[in-house]
Design a protein around this motif. Structure first.
Motif, PDB file in Angstrom:
ATOM      1  N   ALA A  83       0.833  -1.204   0.000  1.00 10.64           N
ATOM      2  CA  ALA A  83       0.000   0.000   0.000  1.00 10.64           C
ATOM      3  C   ALA A  83       0.871   1.260   0.000  1.00 10.64           C
ATOM      4  O   ALA A  83       0.582   2.231  -0.715  1.00 10.64           O
ATOM      5  CB  ALA A  83      -0.927  -0.010   1.213  1.00 10.64           C
ATOM      6  N   ALA A  84       1.959   1.239   0.788  1.00 10.49           N
ATOM      7  CA  ALA A  84       2.868   2.386   0.813  1.00 10.49           C
ATOM      8  C   ALA A  84       3.533   2.575  -0.547  1.00 10.49           C
ATOM      9  O   ALA A  84       3.711   3.721  -1.016  1.00 10.49           O
ATOM     10  CB  ALA A  84       3.918   2.196   1.904  1.00 10.49           C
ATOM     11  N   TRP A  85       3.884   1.477  -1.208  1.00  5.14           N
ATOM     12  CA  TRP A  85       4.492   1.586  -2.536  1.00  5.14           C
ATOM     13  C   TRP A  85       3.505   2.139  -3.554  1.00  5.14           C
ATOM     14  O   TRP A  85       3.865   2.982  -4.390  1.00  5.14           O
ATOM     15  CB  TRP A  85       5.005   0.228  -2.984  1.00  5.14           C
ATOM     16  N   ARG A  86       2.249   1.689  -3.498  1.00  5.96           N
ATOM     17  CA  ARG A  86       1.257   2.205  -4.433  1.00  5.96           C
ATOM     18  C   ARG A  86       1.043   3.707  -4.234  1.00  5.96           C
ATOM     19  O   ARG A  86       0.880   4.466  -5.201  1.00  5.96           O
ATOM     20  CB  ARG A  86      -0.058   1.441  -4.269  1.00  5.96           C
ATOM     21  N   THR A  87       1.041   4.141  -2.959  1.00  2.65           N
ATOM     22  CA  THR A  87       0.914   5.574  -2.691  1.00  2.65           C
ATOM     23  C   THR A  87       2.104   6.344  -3.248  1.00  2.65           C
ATOM     24  O   THR A  87       1.943   7.412  -3.855  1.00  2.65           O
ATOM     25  CB  THR A  87       0.785   5.817  -1.184  1.00  2.65           C
ATOM     26  N   ALA A  88       3.308   5.782  -3.045  1.00  4.56           N
ATOM     27  CA  ALA A  88       4.511   6.438  -3.574  1.00  4.56           C
ATOM     28  C   ALA A  88       4.494   6.479  -5.097  1.00  4.56           C
ATOM     29  O   ALA A  88       4.955   7.457  -5.704  1.00  4.56           O
ATOM     30  CB  ALA A  88       5.752   5.706  -3.085  1.00  4.56           C
ATOM     31  N   GLN A  89       3.959   5.452  -5.715  1.00  7.45           N
ATOM     32  CA  GLN A  89       3.865   5.438  -7.176  1.00  7.45           C
ATOM     33  C   GLN A  89       2.910   6.514  -7.679  1.00  7.45           C
ATOM     34  O   GLN A  89       3.186   7.203  -8.672  1.00  7.45           O
ATOM     35  CB  GLN A  89       3.407   4.064  -7.646  1.00  7.45           C
ATOM     36  N   THR A  90       1.803   6.694  -6.961  1.00  8.05           N
ATOM     37  CA  THR A  90       0.863   7.761  -7.326  1.00  8.05           C
ATOM     38  C   THR A  90       1.517   9.130  -7.163  1.00  8.05           C
ATOM     39  O   THR A  90       1.372  10.022  -8.014  1.00  8.05           O
ATOM     40  CB  THR A  90      -0.402   7.663  -6.467  1.00  8.05           C
ATOM     41  N   ASP A  91       2.246   9.317  -6.064  1.00  7.46           N
ATOM     42  CA  ASP A  91       2.954  10.583  -5.845  1.00  7.46           C
ATOM     43  C   ASP A  91       4.000  10.818  -6.933  1.00  7.46           C
ATOM     44  O   ASP A  91       4.196  11.960  -7.381  1.00  7.46           O
ATOM     45  CB  ASP A  91       3.619  10.580  -4.472  1.00  7.46           C
ATOM     46  N   TRP A  93       9.409  -0.017  -3.186  1.00  5.52           N
ATOM     47  CA  TRP A  93       9.179  -1.208  -4.018  1.00  5.52           C
ATOM     48  C   TRP A  93      10.050  -2.370  -3.543  1.00  5.52           C
ATOM     49  O   TRP A  93       9.576  -3.503  -3.429  1.00  5.52           O
ATOM     50  CB  TRP A  93       9.465  -0.888  -5.473  1.00  5.52           C
ATOM     51  N   ARG A  94      11.325  -2.086  -3.251  1.00  7.25           N
ATOM     52  CA  ARG A  94      12.211  -3.144  -2.739  1.00  7.25           C
ATOM     53  C   ARG A  94      11.712  -3.657  -1.390  1.00  7.25           C
ATOM     54  O   ARG A  94      11.729  -4.870  -1.131  1.00  7.25           O
ATOM     55  CB  ARG A  94      13.635  -2.608  -2.614  1.00  7.25           C
ATOM     56  N   ALA A  95      11.296  -2.733  -0.512  1.00  3.88           N
ATOM     57  CA  ALA A  95      10.782  -3.151   0.799  1.00  3.88           C
ATOM     58  C   ALA A  95       9.532  -4.009   0.641  1.00  3.88           C
ATOM     59  O   ALA A  95       9.356  -5.014   1.348  1.00  3.88           O
ATOM     60  CB  ALA A  95      10.472  -1.917   1.651  1.00  3.88           C
ATOM     61  N   ALA A  96       8.661  -3.652  -0.310  1.00  5.18           N
ATOM     62  CA  ALA A  96       7.452  -4.450  -0.544  1.00  5.18           C
ATOM     63  C   ALA A  96       7.811  -5.832  -1.083  1.00  5.18           C
ATOM     64  O   ALA A  96       7.198  -6.836  -0.703  1.00  5.18           O
ATOM     65  CB  ALA A  96       6.526  -3.721  -1.512  1.00  5.18           C
ATOM     66  N   GLU A  97       8.805  -5.902  -1.959  1.00  3.79           N
ATOM     67  CA  GLU A  97       9.227  -7.190  -2.503  1.00  3.79           C
ATOM     68  C   GLU A  97       9.798  -8.091  -1.408  1.00  3.79           C
ATOM     69  O   GLU A  97       9.496  -9.291  -1.338  1.00  3.79           O
ATOM     70  CB  GLU A  97      10.270  -6.968  -3.600  1.00  3.79           C
TER      71      GLU A  97
END
Length: 252
Positions: A85-93, A200-204
């Motif tokens: 979820a944090a990565w998706r937010t960062a991608q939107t930003d 993204w790396r943290a999510a992976e």
């Protein structure tokens, strides 16, 4: 002759008494051991009982381990979801920041084309210079409130530092301001891109950890299946085994 016999009697009797005393002590010690000897009169744990107890302990350990791994797997799955979820937010930003930079780049490129035109001639009067300074102040304040200028840059504009000259024509100031805004948005985009890559790396990593724990939880649950559990040893049913208790020994 009588004196000799009496003398021998007085010598031999104490010696014999000492010998009998020693023998009596030994006899009492042997009797004590015989009296206190154990006699088996109750059940004794058999190897089969030990196998059953060992199997029960192993099953309890497996259940405890399976429960702990299941809890860890659930926590890892929740952590992985938070990371995604944090990565998706960062991608939107990142998309938003890129769009802002692209807009600033287009504006700076357009103004750079206009900069080649001759600067409009105006009178060099104190009123003209005051108007130019007011224009620069308003433009800089507006850029700061939009987030395009830092507080340090705004302070430089207002103080006329770092190449900012309020006496220059607003057309020239607008080109310089557009370039600064573009550079600031480019820096913001690069920062957002780095943050997006880190998340993204943290999510992976979190997803991989959750996947590994989930597989381990499944394997632990499989080991708890009845056909996977070790078969306990068979316990023979019959007369109870001897129980140890103490009783006096029968003499004679």
């Amino acid at each position: 002759m009588e004196k000799t016999v009496l003398y021998q009697f007085l010598i031999e009797v104490p010696r014999a008494a000492a010998i009998w005393s020693v023998l009596l002590v030994l006899a009492l010690g042997v009797l004590t051991v015989l009296v206190a000897r154990p006699e088996p009169t109750g059940p004794v744990e058999k190897p089969a009982d030990q196998d059953a107890a060992r199997a029960a302990n192993e099953e309890a350990d497996l259940r405890r381990y399976a429960g702990e791994v299941a809890v860890a797997a659930a926590g890892a799955a929740q952590n992985a979801e938070r990371r995604r979820a944090a990565w998706r937010t960062a991608q939107t930003d990142l998309d938003r920041v890129w769009a802002a930079y692209d807009e600033a780049e287009s504006a700076a490129r357009r103004l750079a084309g206009v900069a080649g035109l001759p600067t409009p001639r105006t009178g060099r009067t104190p009123a003209e210079y005051a108007a130019r300074e007011r224009w620069l102040r308003r433009a800089a304040m507006a850029a700061h409130w939009r987030g395009d200028l830092t507080a340090r840059q705004l302070s430089d504009v207002l103080a006329g530092r770092s190449g900012w000259d309020p006496r220059r024509h607003p057309a020239e100031q607008e080109v310089v301001l557009a370039r600064v805004v573009r550079d600031n948005r480019l820096a913001a985009y690069r920062s957002a891109a780095a943050r997006e890559r880190d998340l993204w790396r943290a999510a992976e990593l979190a997803t991989e950890a959750a996947r590994a724990l989930s597989a381990e939880a499944y394997a632990a649950a499989e080991r708890l299946r009845p056909d996977r559990l070790p078969a306990p040893g068979r316990v023979a049913v019959g007369r109870p085994g001897p129980v140890v208790r103490w009783r006096p020994a029968r003499l004679g």
